[in-house]
Scaffold this active site. Structure first.
Site, PDB file in Angstrom:
ATOM      1  CE1 TYR A 137     -13.491   3.442  -8.826  1.00  0.00           C
ATOM      2  CE2 TYR A 137     -15.421   2.573  -9.962  1.00  0.00           C
ATOM      3  CZ  TYR A 137     -14.451   2.463  -8.977  1.00  0.00           C
ATOM      4  OH  TYR A 137     -14.443   1.350  -8.156  1.00  0.00           O
ATOM      5  CG  ASP A 175      -2.269   0.713   0.934  1.00  0.00           C
ATOM      6  OD1 ASP A 175      -2.234   1.926   0.626  1.00  0.00           O
ATOM      7  OD2 ASP A 175      -3.326   0.059   1.009  1.00  0.00           O
ATOM      8  CB  VAL A 180      -0.077   1.060  -8.175  1.00  0.00           C
ATOM      9  CG1 VAL A 180      -0.115  -0.026  -7.112  1.00  0.00           C
ATOM     10  CG2 VAL A 180      -1.314   1.946  -8.141  1.00  0.00           C
TER      11      VAL A 180
END
Ligand code: NAD
Length: 250
Positions: A155, A36, A64
């Protein structure tokens, strides 16, 4: 123990669906890397879990959006546990904005984490898994990978991309011993929904024929199945965990 001896990596593992998946993978016997963003949350969660599953849960910080950090994450996972058998590509953020006022920056940020981030992790994982000639990757899509919804231009674009990325990666990996699938959660009761007021929450509940929001562990159960050898003939699939949302209207 459906994942006994396997090394599983979960991105976005400090919260919500990711954290529930880390817990389920540990219960099923895996060694788990909880990845994370840097910060106390991931380390604390991993430490608590490692006390119950000694030597099997490790926090590795990784954003990421950084190729370097993602490549290092895969290398560190293999250095620590010796292989990489499964990945839950779960890190993601929300984002609600009408399309006509979405800035480039905000739109691209959602894509960078929710779509390109999934690609970066999958690419690095595939390189390792191709060498091993085994592995299973599960990408986190959404009901919004199949349907549009107002205010979710970025999204829903990202999640639609995850669904088709999953199919293409599955085809490329099929002859190399690696499976790639996706899960498609409906609305799940996690911190991602924390900003909703009671009315908005009720409206979301009404979208699900089962009459409630999902629980993180219900998605985690589907992920464990796809990571496990029980799903050995399943690749390129999108497994919906959505309380009937995508079944249609009643
Ligand atoms: N909650 C829902 O209703 C729902 C529905 C469908 C799909 N999903 C998807 O499930 C996944 C998990 O969502 P959740 O509801 O558990 O959310 P959450 O906010 O509880 O957890 C998301 C985790 O991702 C991490 N993260 C965010 N940006 C990151 C980055 N750049 N690099 C690494 N980690 C990062 C966060 O720190 C957090 O721990 C997401 O991909 C989300 O889009 C959620």
């Amino acid at each position: 123990m459906r994942l006994k001896g396997k090394t599983i990596l979960v991105t976005g593992g400090a919260s919500g669906i990711g954290l529930a998946t880390v817990e389920r993978c540990l219960q099923e016997g895996a060694q788990v890397v909880l990845a994370d963003l840097p910060g106390p949350a991931g380390g604390l969660r991993a430490q608590e879990l490692d006390e119950h599953h000694p030597g099997r849960c490790l926090f590795l910080p990784c954003d990421v959006t950084s190729t370097d950090q993602v490549d290092q994450l895969i290398a560190d996972t293999v250095a620590q546990f010796g292989s990489l058998d499964g990945v839950f590509n779960n890190a993601g953020i929300g984002g609600m904005n009408p399309a006509d006022s979405y800035s480039d920056e905000a739109f691209l940020r959602v894509l960078d984490i929710n779509l390109t981030g999934v690609f970066r992790v999958a690419r690095a994982a595939l390189r390792q898994m191709y060498q091993q000639r085994r592995g299973s990757i599960v990408n986190c899509a959404s009901i919004l990978g199949l349907f549009g919804q107002t205010m979710t231009a970025a999204y829903s674009t990202a999640k639609g991309g995850v669904v088709n990325l999953t199919r293409t990666l599955a085809l490329e990996a099929a002859t190399k011993g690696v499976r790639v699938n996706a899960v498609g959660p409906g609305y799940i009761d996690t911190p991602l929904l924390a900003a909703l007021d009671a009315n908005a929450r009720e409206a979301l509940i009404d979208l699900h024929p089962l009459g409630r929001l999902g629980r993180p562990e219900e998605v985690a159960n589907a992920v464990v199945y796809l990571l496990s050898d029980e799903a050995s003939f399943t690749t390129g699939a999108l497994l919906m965990v959505d309380g009937g949302f995508t079944a249609g209207k009643s």
